[in-house]
Write an enzyme that holds these catalytic residues in place. Structure first.
Site, PDB file in Angstrom:
ATOM      1  N   HIS A   1       0.835  -1.208   0.000  1.00 53.38           N
ATOM      2  CA  HIS A   1       0.000   0.000   0.000  1.00 53.38           C
ATOM      3  C   HIS A   1       0.868   1.256   0.000  1.00 53.38           C
ATOM      4  CE1 HIS A   1      -4.293  -1.387   1.147  1.00 53.38           C
ATOM      5  NE2 HIS A   1      -3.695  -2.292   0.416  1.00 53.38           N
ATOM      6  N   ASP A   2       1.983   1.205   0.735  1.00 57.00           N
ATOM      7  CA  ASP A   2       2.875   2.359   0.755  1.00 57.00           C
ATOM      8  C   ASP A   2       3.400   2.644  -0.654  1.00 57.00           C
ATOM      9  OD1 ASP A   2       4.390   4.454   1.798  1.00 57.00           O
ATOM     10  OD2 ASP A   2       6.139   3.175   2.106  1.00 57.00           O
TER      11      ASP A   2
ATOM     12  N   VAL B   1       1.008   4.084  -3.530  1.00 59.12           N
ATOM     13  CA  VAL B   1       0.451   5.426  -3.374  1.00 59.12           C
ATOM     14  C   VAL B   1       1.616   6.382  -3.126  1.00 59.12           C
ATOM     15  CG1 VAL B   1      -1.253   6.807  -2.146  1.00 59.12           C
ATOM     16  CG2 VAL B   1      -1.552   4.332  -2.293  1.00 59.12           C
TER      17      VAL B   1
ATOM     18  N   GLY C   1       4.573   6.297  -4.248  1.00 57.21           N
ATOM     19  CA  GLY C   1       5.866   5.629  -4.126  1.00 57.21           C
ATOM     20  C   GLY C   1       6.145   5.147  -2.708  1.00 57.21           C
TER      21      GLY C   1
ATOM     22  N   SER D   1       4.485   7.074   3.387  1.00 55.95           N
ATOM     23  CA  SER D   1       3.318   7.944   3.568  1.00 55.95           C
ATOM     24  C   SER D   1       2.121   7.200   4.157  1.00 55.95           C
ATOM     25  CB  SER D   1       2.936   8.608   2.242  1.00 55.95           C
ATOM     26  OG  SER D   1       2.808   7.641   1.219  1.00 55.95           O
TER      27      SER D   1
END
Ligand code: HEM
Ligand SMILES: *[C@@H]1O[C@H](CO)[C@@H](O)[C@H](O)[C@H]1NC(C)=O
Ligand SMILES: *[C@@H]1O[C@H](CO)[C@@H](O)[C@H](O)[C@H]1NC(C)=O
Ligand SMILES: *[C@@H]1O[C@H](CO)[C@@H](O)[C@H](O)[C@H]1NC(C)=O
Ligand SMILES: *[C@@H]1O[C@H](CO)[C@@H](O)[C@H](O)[C@H]1NC(C)=O
Length: 295
Positions: free
Chosen positions: A68-69, A72, A74, A78
């Site tokens: 998931h990191d 979204v 890169g 985040s």
């Protein structure tokens, strides 16, 4: 004439290595922390091994967190950022929630004690992903590090970039392509995602009932996913969709009929590819002090 040639060669030898060096500085590398924080990988591994021995069901969410990191904005950590208004990546899909954020915070505190301000949260997620897969007896691969942390996390981007489980093959291919991954990465990385494979066993013939694996058998990472998908017993529509493209279909059939002959090797390659998506390196971004907030 000779001196022109000579100066040219001189300049060439002076500057070409310099330019190449600059380019290299922008890339990830295995052992990025070898000099600045040699214990980094051991520290993370220790936290993960200890955590999984107590809470084995966190294995899946940890691996998924890196995915998931990376998809979204890169692989920039985040997904770890907290939002006071619930408008960050981690607030997307409340029903399919990620877990284990506190453990990432524990690993980060240990790293900050050992080498303050050196190891990024984005790299922690990449290291955790290998540690998880190794712990459940999956393939091992050399993790590249050197990512830096981003300062933006946006729920809308998560909803746009993470395809829904009912996605068709064209949407899946497009989504991976936009992230710089190829069709093979799609079919290889899909091999982790269904709860019917590594993390839990499906009752034979019953797709809707997922039975948690007993603790004695949870440490398995295998090609069962492809066997199930080949029999049209994948969990999501996005699993069945892998049979709607010649290349992904061929891969599913191959792994299903050869006991996953190349799956382990392929998985390491695709995880490295995934870990390179949109990374911040060099002087871009920051090394967060706490993974849940920007500095
Ligand atoms: C190809 C597109 C993908 C789709 C549509 C997709 C969708 C989903 C969905 C809907 C779940 C169920 C979540 C839940 O029950 O809470 C799931 C679980 C999971 N996914 Fe994916 N996923 C995809 C790719 C990936 C990739 C590339 C990875 C990692 C490399 C991954 C890792 C996982 C893992 C480990 C789980 C189990 C999570 C758990 O049991 O807590 N997925 N995925
Ligand atoms: C950030 O949010 C997570 C849940 O998403 C929570 O467990 C954690 O305590 C929060 N951290 C901080 C520093 O507020
Ligand atoms: C999410 O969960 C809530 C409460 O459990 C439920 O009402 C809602 O329909 C779910 N949404 C989706 C998209 O599954
Ligand atoms: C989040 O991303 C969306 C889509 O790219 C953009 O329209 C929106 O302005 C962003 N929100 C914030 C707070 O930056
Ligand atoms: C796949 O799904 C997308 C998005 O829902 C849709 O626009 C597209 O027409 C679908 N393609 C096929 C071949 O079904």
């Amino acid at each position: 004439m000779t001196w022109i040639l000579f100066s040219f060669l001189f300049l060439w030898y002076m500057f070409v290595p310099f330019v190449l060096d600059l380019a290299n500085a922008q890339r990830l590398k295995v052992g990025f922390y070898a000099k600045t924080c040699p214990q980094a990988e051991t520290i993370v591994k220790k936290v993960i091994v200890q955590t999984l021995s107590k809470s084995p069901t966190l294995a899946a969410p940890f691996l998924r967190m890196h995915f998931h990191d990376c998809f979204v904005r890169g692989c920039d950590g985040s997904v770890l950022l907290n939002s006071s208004t619930n408008q960050n990546e981690k607030n997307a899909f409340p029903n399919l929630s990620l877990r284990g954020f506190q453990i990432i915070d524990i690993a980060k505190s240990a790293l900050e004690k050992a080498c303050p301000g050196v190891v990024s949260c984005a790299d922690i997620l990449a290291l955790v992903a290998t540690d998880v897969v190794a712990t459940i007896k999956g393939p091992s691969w050399e993790v590249e590090t050197g990512r830096r942390d981003g300062r933006i996390s946006n729920i809308t981007e998560a909803l746009l970039n993470l395809v829904p489980p009912n996605a068709n093959i064209s949407t899946l291919k497009k989504d991976f392509q936009q992230s710089g991954l190829n069709v093979k990465d799609l079919v290889v990385l899909s091999g982790t995602q269904t709860p019917c494979n590594i993390w839990a066993k499906c009752k034979p013939g019953d797709l809707n009932t997922i039975v948690e694996m007993d603790p004695g058998s949870f440490k398995i990472f295998d090609e069962d996913y492809y066997t199930l998908v080949a029999k049209r017993r994948g969990l999501f529509q996005s699993d069945a969709a892998l049979l709607d493209d010649t290349e992904t279909k061929a891969y599913v059939k191959l792994q299903a009929t050869t006991h996953g002959s190349t799956f382990f090797e392929d998985f390491g390659v695709s995880m490295v590819n995934m870990g390179r998506i949109g990374v911040l390196t060099g002087n871009v971004g920051e090394i967060r002090k706490q993974c849940s907030r920007v500095n």
